[in-house]
Design a protein around this motif. Structure first.
Motif, PDB file in Angstrom:
ATOM      1  N   TYR A 110     -33.662 -28.928  43.865  1.00  0.00           N
ATOM      2  CA  TYR A 110     -33.013 -29.478  45.051  1.00  0.00           C
ATOM      3  C   TYR A 110     -34.077 -30.113  45.947  1.00  0.00           C
ATOM      4  CZ  TYR A 110     -29.188 -26.511  43.443  1.00  0.00           C
ATOM      5  OH  TYR A 110     -28.200 -25.929  42.685  1.00  0.00           O
TER       6      TYR A 110
ATOM      7  N   VAL B 265     -20.855 -20.546  42.973  1.00  0.00           N
ATOM      8  CA  VAL B 265     -21.337 -20.697  41.594  1.00  0.00           C
ATOM      9  C   VAL B 265     -22.834 -20.404  41.625  1.00  0.00           C
ATOM     10  CG1 VAL B 265     -19.607 -22.429  40.975  1.00  0.00           C
ATOM     11  CG2 VAL B 265     -21.811 -23.171  41.902  1.00  0.00           C
ATOM     12  N   THR B 266     -23.401 -20.201  40.453  1.00  0.00           N
ATOM     13  CA  THR B 266     -24.840 -19.977  40.408  1.00  0.00           C
ATOM     14  C   THR B 266     -25.543 -21.325  40.456  1.00  0.00           C
ATOM     15  OG1 THR B 266     -24.423 -18.054  39.028  1.00  0.00           O
ATOM     16  CG2 THR B 266     -26.696 -18.853  39.121  1.00  0.00           C
ATOM     17  N   GLY B 267     -26.364 -21.513  41.457  1.00  0.00           N
ATOM     18  CA  GLY B 267     -27.088 -22.771  41.611  1.00  0.00           C
ATOM     19  C   GLY B 267     -28.204 -22.904  40.587  1.00  0.00           C
ATOM     20  N   LEU B 268     -28.809 -24.071  40.553  1.00  0.00           N
ATOM     21  CA  LEU B 268     -29.879 -24.323  39.585  1.00  0.00           C
ATOM     22  C   LEU B 268     -31.127 -23.508  39.911  1.00  0.00           C
ATOM     23  CD1 LEU B 268     -29.451 -28.208  39.370  1.00  0.00           C
ATOM     24  CD2 LEU B 268     -28.449 -26.455  37.897  1.00  0.00           C
TER      25      LEU B 268
ATOM     26  N   ARG C 123     -24.214 -20.431  45.427  1.00  0.00           N
ATOM     27  CA  ARG C 123     -23.924 -21.513  46.372  1.00  0.00           C
ATOM     28  C   ARG C 123     -22.441 -21.821  46.299  1.00  0.00           C
ATOM     29  NH1 ARG C 123     -27.666 -25.725  47.039  1.00  0.00           N
ATOM     30  NH2 ARG C 123     -29.737 -24.824  46.967  1.00  0.00           N
TER      31      ARG C 123
ATOM     32  N   PHE D 296     -19.269 -23.947  45.593  1.00  0.00           N
ATOM     33  CA  PHE D 296     -18.950 -24.990  44.621  1.00  0.00           C
ATOM     34  C   PHE D 296     -19.223 -26.355  45.273  1.00  0.00           C
ATOM     35  CE2 PHE D 296     -15.310 -27.143  42.195  1.00  0.00           C
ATOM     36  CZ  PHE D 296     -16.065 -27.282  41.038  1.00  0.00           C
ATOM     37  N   LYS D 297     -19.850 -27.223  44.516  1.00  0.00           N
ATOM     38  CA  LYS D 297     -20.390 -28.462  45.096  1.00  0.00           C
ATOM     39  C   LYS D 297     -19.371 -29.271  45.922  1.00  0.00           C
ATOM     40  CE  LYS D 297     -23.825 -30.749  42.919  1.00  0.00           C
ATOM     41  NZ  LYS D 297     -24.443 -31.685  41.932  1.00  0.00           N
ATOM     42  N   PRO D 298     -18.140 -29.492  45.435  1.00  0.00           N
ATOM     43  CA  PRO D 298     -17.207 -30.278  46.264  1.00  0.00           C
ATOM     44  C   PRO D 298     -16.938 -29.636  47.633  1.00  0.00           C
ATOM     45  CG  PRO D 298     -16.399 -30.099  44.026  1.00  0.00           C
ATOM     46  CD  PRO D 298     -17.575 -29.182  44.114  1.00  0.00           C
ATOM     47  N   LEU D 299     -16.988 -28.318  47.695  1.00  0.00           N
ATOM     48  CA  LEU D 299     -16.796 -27.648  48.993  1.00  0.00           C
ATOM     49  C   LEU D 299     -17.963 -27.944  49.922  1.00  0.00           C
ATOM     50  CD1 LEU D 299     -15.528 -24.153  47.757  1.00  0.00           C
ATOM     51  CD2 LEU D 299     -14.218 -25.803  49.099  1.00  0.00           C
ATOM     52  N   ARG D 300     -19.171 -27.943  49.346  1.00  0.00           N
ATOM     53  CA  ARG D 300     -20.357 -28.226  50.173  1.00  0.00           C
ATOM     54  C   ARG D 300     -20.292 -29.662  50.679  1.00  0.00           C
ATOM     55  NH1 ARG D 300     -23.450 -26.215  45.565  1.00  0.00           N
ATOM     56  NH2 ARG D 300     -24.928 -27.944  45.654  1.00  0.00           N
TER      57      ARG D 300
ATOM     58  N   ASP E 232     -29.011 -31.636  46.326  1.00  0.00           N
ATOM     59  CA  ASP E 232     -29.448 -32.668  45.389  1.00  0.00           C
ATOM     60  C   ASP E 232     -28.945 -34.048  45.825  1.00  0.00           C
ATOM     61  OD1 ASP E 232     -26.804 -32.891  44.630  1.00  0.00           O
ATOM     62  OD2 ASP E 232     -27.039 -31.852  42.724  1.00  0.00           O
TER      63      ASP E 232
ATOM     64  N   GLU F 258     -26.808 -36.060  44.579  1.00  0.00           N
ATOM     65  CA  GLU F 258     -25.360 -36.286  44.547  1.00  0.00           C
ATOM     66  C   GLU F 258     -24.724 -35.833  45.868  1.00  0.00           C
ATOM     67  OE1 GLU F 258     -23.176 -34.009  41.662  1.00  0.00           O
ATOM     68  OE2 GLU F 258     -21.333 -35.119  42.019  1.00  0.00           O
TER      69      GLU F 258
ATOM     70  N   LYS G  12     -22.966 -38.304  48.636  1.00  0.00           N
ATOM     71  CA  LYS G  12     -21.545 -38.177  48.959  1.00  0.00           C
ATOM     72  C   LYS G  12     -21.293 -37.712  50.394  1.00  0.00           C
ATOM     73  CE  LYS G  12     -19.779 -37.637  44.295  1.00  0.00           C
ATOM     74  NZ  LYS G  12     -19.346 -36.724  43.237  1.00  0.00           N
TER      75      LYS G  12
ATOM     76  N   LEU H  39     -10.441 -23.876  43.732  1.00  0.00           N
ATOM     77  CA  LEU H  39     -10.977 -25.230  43.571  1.00  0.00           C
ATOM     78  C   LEU H  39     -11.783 -25.350  42.270  1.00  0.00           C
ATOM     79  CD1 LEU H  39     -11.148 -28.023  44.860  1.00  0.00           C
ATOM     80  CD2 LEU H  39     -13.279 -27.308  45.943  1.00  0.00           C
ATOM     81  N   ILE H  40     -12.541 -24.322  41.962  1.00  0.00           N
ATOM     82  CA  ILE H  40     -13.352 -24.361  40.745  1.00  0.00           C
ATOM     83  C   ILE H  40     -12.443 -24.466  39.521  1.00  0.00           C
ATOM     84  CG2 ILE H  40     -14.980 -23.072  39.296  1.00  0.00           C
ATOM     85  CD1 ILE H  40     -16.108 -21.800  41.852  1.00  0.00           C
TER      86      ILE H  40
ATOM     87  N   LYS I 225     -22.915 -26.991  33.898  1.00  0.00           N
ATOM     88  CA  LYS I 225     -22.356 -25.665  34.189  1.00  0.00           C
ATOM     89  C   LYS I 225     -21.871 -25.600  35.643  1.00  0.00           C
ATOM     90  CE  LYS I 225     -23.440 -20.756  33.755  1.00  0.00           C
ATOM     91  NZ  LYS I 225     -22.969 -20.331  35.063  1.00  0.00           N
ATOM     92  N   ASP I 226     -20.638 -25.212  35.802  1.00  0.00           N
ATOM     93  CA  ASP I 226     -20.009 -25.090  37.123  1.00  0.00           C
ATOM     94  C   ASP I 226     -20.063 -26.396  37.917  1.00  0.00           C
ATOM     95  OD1 ASP I 226     -19.387 -22.357  36.765  1.00  0.00           O
ATOM     96  OD2 ASP I 226     -21.402 -21.778  37.394  1.00  0.00           O
ATOM     97  N   PHE I 227     -20.313 -27.496  37.230  1.00  0.00           N
ATOM     98  CA  PHE I 227     -20.425 -28.816  37.873  1.00  0.00           C
ATOM     99  C   PHE I 227     -21.511 -28.826  38.954  1.00  0.00           C
ATOM    100  CE2 PHE I 227     -16.196 -28.539  36.098  1.00  0.00           C
ATOM    101  CZ  PHE I 227     -16.060 -29.744  35.448  1.00  0.00           C
ATOM    102  N   GLU I 228     -22.492 -27.940  38.809  1.00  0.00           N
ATOM    103  CA  GLU I 228     -23.548 -27.863  39.830  1.00  0.00           C
ATOM    104  C   GLU I 228     -24.647 -28.889  39.545  1.00  0.00           C
ATOM    105  OE1 GLU I 228     -23.683 -26.469  42.656  1.00  0.00           O
ATOM    106  OE2 GLU I 228     -25.776 -26.912  43.091  1.00  0.00           O
ATOM    107  N   GLY I 229     -25.053 -28.976  38.292  1.00  0.00           N
ATOM    108  CA  GLY I 229     -26.052 -29.990  37.942  1.00  0.00           C
ATOM    109  C   GLY I 229     -25.383 -31.358  37.877  1.00  0.00           C
ATOM    110  N   THR I 230     -26.132 -32.357  37.426  1.00  0.00           N
ATOM    111  CA  THR I 230     -25.547 -33.699  37.351  1.00  0.00           C
ATOM    112  C   THR I 230     -25.610 -34.250  35.926  1.00  0.00           C
ATOM    113  OG1 THR I 230     -27.678 -34.520  38.117  1.00  0.00           O
ATOM    114  CG2 THR I 230     -25.941 -34.377  39.747  1.00  0.00           C
TER     115      THR I 230
ATOM    116  N   PRO J 231     -20.689 -38.544  38.759  1.00  0.00           N
ATOM    117  CA  PRO J 231     -21.462 -39.027  39.904  1.00  0.00           C
ATOM    118  C   PRO J 231     -21.837 -40.495  39.704  1.00  0.00           C
ATOM    119  CG  PRO J 231     -22.416 -37.007  39.007  1.00  0.00           C
ATOM    120  CD  PRO J 231     -21.363 -37.455  38.056  1.00  0.00           C
TER     121      PRO J 231
END
Lengths: 369, 336
Positions: free
Chosen positions: A75, A291-294, A299, A301-305, A331, A333, A337, B268-269, B295-300, B335
């Motif tokens: 990140y 979800v488990t972040g990188l 963290r 879920f990305k759309p929520l953030r 990151d 993305e 956004k 949502l997930i 995974k979990d749509f966290e990476g890109t 993305p």
């Protein structure tokens, strides 16, 4: 939280800071020859995390006073430097990473200020724009109650032109800053949150209005300010509440005084979940959609953030279009956004913040490399 | 407790014990079978035992303690029940003197069971409970446990001891294998009714430990997240509807319950995953192409896996690839 016991490392008994703190903090004290005594007394308590907040250990920082912020390459990191003046905090936030970061967590204050000043002088001598903050391993201003830390640090930074000091806090303990010559080199910053989060998750911290009142005082004394909406916590109705906090902020504070505003959503190492559940049974913050972040941290879920960042950025820009807003540990993305650009478009986040610090803190542009 | 020791074991010397106990004939009407203080056994089926006693007599006399005007059972609960069933009015018993302390009674009760047969987990738990209830010194508890053939590790004891405090329905579930020891310990944190409801659910679904643990976590976190009582959630119409659906077998029910709970815990997930899966299915990729999201749509980074055995097969994939690239919905999903 009240300090009930003072432990003093035998090596630092005669240090001026030790003598001063001892006289100001009228609690029983014990001189120890090794740190194990302190750690064991904390570990054997029913709630060691709470116990560690009531015992203050005065000792020497045997490691580095200035450290790189432990970011991750997954990140975008802001390239911050940490000023390691002490550890842990007597306030009690449910989400505080320090609960699981130190083993065991003990409130420690490093009194070898000769070494601290030497370390700072080495950084100053590099003549490179540097942002240094003391609010990562502790709260920057909790020490105001018993020490002269700010009156040591702020004049030291005032006397150079390459480094900005950031004092990050959830207190309103700013009175000692009033008469100090800061020459705009010290940024006083507050972590902000909604009333609900402060009430439910941030025990023993100053209220939102008290924080903003303290910020307004600092602004009137000429200090540059910063604000950190971190952690943003998602709950039913949070958007309305966060919008309200943004409005309150700009009702009290002129945007021209603000160096930057950071945004970061709640994230935590998995081990912290158990601690929060145990120590804050009424807290609901760990039951979000994580979800488990990188980087291994939990963290949202990305759309929520993205959604909450997007709202926050818009609300802030409506009130303060020129204030630099940045995301903490996200990151490209998420940047694209929610902010509409990525840091690389502007030379990278570290560069953006350095330039802003140089501009707002009267730092020498020669330090921008 | 008598203090003499034989020098090897923690138990009091035999000579001392012999002074505490004597054989006598006891009327069964004077035996209190309701007092289960010292009961170790979980076996309630006495048919075979009764048949044996009828044929061979009572070979091994129960141990009783004379207390006030009656006798309480220290060991031999099943034997006494069998004798009652056979219509006996009197039995031979080994009777402890009224002044024998609870610690000694506990040792008799445990020894008479643990040295006869392997104890199950509930019986071990009852044994530990008896030891800890009657012996305050933990070191002595451990030594006795070792002498009695019980596991003698402190942490182990702490965990196992809790089992006998669970409701009988949950203890039965442990013994019949419906739930594991680990799950039983997790159930301790819930109120009795909730624990029993969960056990009934697991009994119905016959799912493994990991799935049980996952369901417990989902139920618990949904209840906390939505601020509703866990028991109400367990008995909600949507949950009951799945469990009572006669068209579904237990495997399908287990899967549906999990899906339902996951989509409620992570709306949502799960919605995003479902959308992506639906999108991929519209692409009609076949068996040779797999489109895998981060995974979990966290990476890109999305992964496209192609399988082919010849150049001809590779060429055939060209059109599939073109379809993927041209697909507008996928373009929106990825993305920029």
């Amino acid at each position: 939280m009240t300090i009930t016991k003072l432990y003093i490392d035998q090596d630092v008994v005669d240090f001026p800071e030790t003598i001063s703190i001892r006289s100001r903090l009228q609690v029983p004290s014990e001189i120890v020859t090794e740190s194990g005594v302190v750690f064991n007394s904390v570990l054997t308590a029913d709630d060691p995390i709470l116990m560690g907040k009531k015992a203050l250990y005065l000792t020497r920082n045997k490691g580095a006073f200035v450290k790189h912020c432990p970011g991750t390459r997954c990140y975008t990191c802001c390239g911050y430097q940490i000023l390691h003046v002490g550890a842990y905090c007597h306030m009690d936030c449910a989400y505080c990473i320090l609960q699981s970061y130190f083993h065991p967590p003990v409130l420690q204050y490093f009194v070898n200020h000769g070494d601290l000043m030497q370390a700072l002088n080495r950084v100053f001598a590099q003549k490179c724009i540097t942002r240094i903050g003391s609010g990562e391993f502790t709260d920057s201003l909790i020490w105001e109650f018993w020490t002269d830390l700010s009156s040591t640090l702020i004049p030291a930074f005032a006397g150079q032109e390459f480094c900005a000091l950031e004092l990050k806090t959830k207190t309103a303990a700013v009175e000692a800053l009033k008469s100090l010559a800061h020459h705009h080199k010290t940024i006083v910053s507050w972590s902000l949150n909604t009333r609900q989060v402060i009430h439910n998750e941030e025990r023993f911290t100053a209220s939102l209005s008290a924080r903003l009142e303290a910020a307004a005082k600092c602004a009137s004394w000429g200090y540059p300010l910063a604000f950190h909406f971190d952690p943003l916590i998602i709950y039913d109705g949070c958007e309305k509440d966060y919008k309200g906090v943004v409005e309150q902020l700009f009702d009290r504070i002129n945007p021209d005084r603000i160096v930057w505003i950071s945004l970061g959503t709640l994230r935590f190492m998995p081990a912290l979940k158990d601690i929060i559940q145990k120590r804050f049974p009424d807290s609901r913050i760990v039951y979000g959609e994580f979800v488990t972040g990188l980087d291994g941290k939990m963290r949202y879920f990305k759309p929520l953030r993205i959604e909450i960042y997007h709202h926050m950025v818009n609300w802030i820009r409506e009130c303060a279009p020129d204030v630099l807003v940045y995301l903490c540990m996200e990151d490209d993305e998420v940047w694209a956004k929610s902010m509409g650009y990525i840091p690389a478009d502007h030379g990278g986040l570290s560069r953006m913040l350095d330039e802003r610090a140089a501009q707002c803190c009267n730092l020498s542009p020669e330090g921008l490399k | 407790m008598v203090s003499e020791s034989d020098g090897h074991s923690q138990f009091p010397a035999k000579r001392s014990f012999s002074q505490l106990i004597r054989s006598q004939r006891i009327s069964l009407s004077a035996v209190n079978s309701e007092d289960k203080t010292y009961c170790i056994t979980t076996d309630t089926d006495i048919r075979a035992l009764a048949a044996s006693i009828q044929q061979l007599g009572l070979i091994h006399p129960p141990v009783l303690k004379h207390l006030h005007s009656e006798y309480i059972i220290i060991s031999g609960f099943r034997r006494i029940a069998a004798c009652r069933q056979l219509g006996w009015s009197e039995i031979s018993a080994s009777v402890l003197r009224p002044d024998v302390d609870n610690e000694t009674c506990a040792l008799y009760a445990i020894a008479d069971n643990s040295h006869q047969r392997p104890l199950n987990i509930v019986e071990i738990s009852r044994s530990f409970f008896l030891l800890s209830a009657n012996i305050s010194d933990q070191t002595r508890q451990l030594m006795y446990a070792s002498d009695l053939g019980l596991p003698a590790h402190r942490d182990h004891i702490k965990k196992i001891e809790k089992i006998c405090r669970l409701p009988g329905r949950i203890q039965d579930a442990i013994l019949n294998g419906a739930i594991s020891f680990a799950i039983a310990l997790e159930l301790l944190k819930f109120e009795t009714d909730i624990g029993i409801d969960l056990v009934k659910l697991f009994d119905q679904l016959k799912i493994g430990v990991n799935k049980q643990r996952e369901l417990i976590l989902l139920f618990e976190e949904i209840a906390l997240r939505e601020k509703i009582p866990l028991r109400a959630l367990l008995n909600e119409a949507d949950v009951r509807h799945i469990l009572d659906d006669a068209e579904l077998d237990r495997v399908q029910k287990g899967r549906r319950i999990k899906q339902y709970l996951r989509s409620r815990r992570f709306p949502l997930i799960i919605n995003t995953i479902t959308k992506f899966e639906n999108l991929v299915s519209t692409l009609k990729l076949g068996d040779s192409v797999k489109l895998i999201p981060p995974k979990d749509f966290e990476g890109t980074t999305y992964t496209l896996r192609l399988q082919f055995r010849s150049h001809a097969e590779l060429s055939e994939l060209q059109s599939t690839l073109d379809n993927i690239i041209r697909n507008r919905d996928l373009k929106k999903f990825l993305p920029e």
